[in-house]
Design an enzyme around this catalytic site. Sequence first.
Site, PDB file in Angstrom:
ATOM      1  N   ASP A  82      36.185  33.504  19.301  1.00 48.59           N
ATOM      2  CA  ASP A  82      36.113  33.754  20.732  1.00 48.59           C
ATOM      3  C   ASP A  82      35.781  32.453  21.445  1.00 48.59           C
ATOM      4  O   ASP A  82      35.141  31.562  20.870  1.00 48.59           O
ATOM      5  CB  ASP A  82      35.038  34.797  21.044  1.00 48.59           C
ATOM      6  CG  ASP A  82      35.150  35.306  22.470  1.00 48.59           C
ATOM      7  OD1 ASP A  82      34.443  34.777  23.351  1.00 48.59           O
ATOM      8  OD2 ASP A  82      35.969  36.215  22.723  1.00 48.59           O
TER       9      ASP A  82
ATOM     10  N   ARG B  78      46.207  36.060  21.166  1.00 47.94           N
ATOM     11  CA  ARG B  78      45.522  37.290  20.740  1.00 47.94           C
ATOM     12  C   ARG B  78      46.341  38.062  19.712  1.00 47.94           C
ATOM     13  O   ARG B  78      46.299  39.294  19.681  1.00 47.94           O
ATOM     14  CB  ARG B  78      45.221  38.217  21.924  1.00 47.94           C
ATOM     15  CG  ARG B  78      44.181  37.694  22.901  1.00 47.94           C
ATOM     16  CD  ARG B  78      43.757  38.808  23.859  1.00 47.94           C
ATOM     17  NE  ARG B  78      43.109  38.262  25.048  1.00 47.94           N
ATOM     18  CZ  ARG B  78      43.336  38.699  26.285  1.00 47.94           C
ATOM     19  NH1 ARG B  78      44.202  39.668  26.510  1.00 47.94           N
ATOM     20  NH2 ARG B  78      42.689  38.167  27.304  1.00 47.94           N
TER      21      ARG B  78
ATOM     22  N   TYR C 140      32.054  31.886  32.670  1.00 47.94           N
ATOM     23  CA  TYR C 140      31.328  32.979  32.025  1.00 47.94           C
ATOM     24  C   TYR C 140      29.826  32.694  31.980  1.00 47.94           C
ATOM     25  O   TYR C 140      29.006  33.602  32.149  1.00 47.94           O
ATOM     26  CB  TYR C 140      31.855  33.193  30.603  1.00 47.94           C
ATOM     27  CG  TYR C 140      33.201  33.853  30.537  1.00 47.94           C
ATOM     28  CD1 TYR C 140      33.311  35.238  30.615  1.00 47.94           C
ATOM     29  CD2 TYR C 140      34.366  33.109  30.381  1.00 47.94           C
ATOM     30  CE1 TYR C 140      34.552  35.873  30.541  1.00 47.94           C
ATOM     31  CE2 TYR C 140      35.609  33.721  30.305  1.00 47.94           C
ATOM     32  CZ  TYR C 140      35.691  35.102  30.389  1.00 47.94           C
ATOM     33  OH  TYR C 140      36.918  35.717  30.322  1.00 47.94           O
TER      34      TYR C 140
ATOM     35  N   ARG D 207      43.350  44.081  19.090  1.00 49.91           N
ATOM     36  CA  ARG D 207      43.186  45.535  19.159  1.00 49.91           C
ATOM     37  C   ARG D 207      44.491  46.320  19.169  1.00 49.91           C
ATOM     38  O   ARG D 207      44.465  47.543  19.012  1.00 49.91           O
ATOM     39  CB  ARG D 207      42.357  45.887  20.399  1.00 49.91           C
ATOM     40  CG  ARG D 207      40.901  45.449  20.285  1.00 49.91           C
ATOM     41  CD  ARG D 207      40.116  45.762  21.547  1.00 49.91           C
ATOM     42  NE  ARG D 207      40.531  44.912  22.654  1.00 49.91           N
ATOM     43  CZ  ARG D 207      40.057  45.035  23.892  1.00 49.91           C
ATOM     44  NH1 ARG D 207      39.188  45.987  24.182  1.00 49.91           N
ATOM     45  NH2 ARG D 207      40.469  44.213  24.846  1.00 49.91           N
TER      46      ARG D 207
ATOM     47  N   ARG E   6      37.270  46.022  12.409  1.00 48.27           N
ATOM     48  CA  ARG E   6      36.189  45.898  13.386  1.00 48.27           C
ATOM     49  C   ARG E   6      35.190  47.048  13.236  1.00 48.27           C
ATOM     50  O   ARG E   6      33.971  46.841  13.359  1.00 48.27           O
ATOM     51  CB  ARG E   6      36.743  45.860  14.804  1.00 48.27           C
ATOM     52  CG  ARG E   6      35.657  45.769  15.875  1.00 48.27           C
ATOM     53  CD  ARG E   6      36.196  45.449  17.232  1.00 48.27           C
ATOM     54  NE  ARG E   6      35.162  45.559  18.258  1.00 48.27           N
ATOM     55  CZ  ARG E   6      35.281  45.099  19.498  1.00 48.27           C
ATOM     56  NH1 ARG E   6      36.391  44.486  19.867  1.00 48.27           N
ATOM     57  NH2 ARG E   6      34.297  45.231  20.358  1.00 48.27           N
TER      58      ARG E   6
END
Length: 360
Positions: free
Chosen positions: A79, A29, A155, A33, A42
């Site tokens: 992703d 990652r 998921y 963020r 973003r």
Amino acid sequence: MTAPALKNDILLRALLREPVPYTPVWLMRQAGRYLPEYNETRARAGSFMALAQNREYACEVTLQPLQRFDLDAAILFSDILTIPHAMGLGLDFVAGEGPKFAHPVRTEDDVRKLKVPDLDSLRYVFDAVSLIRKELDGKVPLIGFAGSPWTVACYMVEGEGTKEYQLIKSMLYARPDLLHQILEINAQATLQYLNAQIQAGAQAVMIFDSWGGVLADGLFQEFSLAYSNKVIQGLIRENEGRRVPVILFTKGGAQWIEDIVSTGCDAVGLDWTANLTQIRRRTGDAVALQGNLDPMAMFGGEAAIRTQVRRVVDDFGDVGSGGHVFNFGHGISRFTPPEAVAALVDEVHTYSRSKHKPGV
């Protein structure tokens, strides 16, 4: 594609256990963020999916960490849920809640409708890979990735992230036949997806089996590892005249290290609960090891970060013969101060150079 020669191929050499001058470092990652510039991009994109599905935006955020830090690899910004989204499950990222599917897979009819998606529906990913390679101009290698068939299935069945895995484990115990069908489709799709990334320019690939460690012994081998193995066995292993290393990361999987090595992967990612010295002994250096700093160490201040970096480097052993890629044992926290990352990268490079032993 015709590409410039790599100016820094230390990562690829370390993954293939070839001599290196220092321990290379990249971070799971690493485009994310914790970087203010990522958040600005973003915001311009309007949403996570708009960001991920636009090759220019994806390229921009992939390169942002390399403009700040002396990292030894770029990793594609994307992703692990792009494949089920392409299957029509309706992926969305809800602010503060994470990914959610509008159409989870829970019934026999749901499973019957599943099929491997047309790769054209994922063209935005491959276009991003090609653009990133062009913009990198040989600076460092580009890593492509996918979720493992099991992790993606979690998921798909749960419909979102979970801490209990009740729905997918209920299916595993009550209708293992349905789960095996999902996993087989996921494995076929993941294989095609990763091979297309390699053909577009990815120079190494990583399979994230983030939730393999929630399975019981025996069930891990049957429902997770067997399908990761199917993917690995079909991967393109050489492109542009070089070996394309494959990294398999199972969070919580150190107890199964021998089974994981048997897949034929080139490197195994490890979380912070694993002891690198013991894992090297158990594997006989048959694979490279990636990891394995606890991401929370980044909140202990610079002195603690540098101490923990040294501990991980020492845990692996002599630097010089390759076989170790420094990384976290899971993704970086969104709250991590960028200056903490700068200290980590500096310490990995500086300290591992000081531990280098020529000819080891």
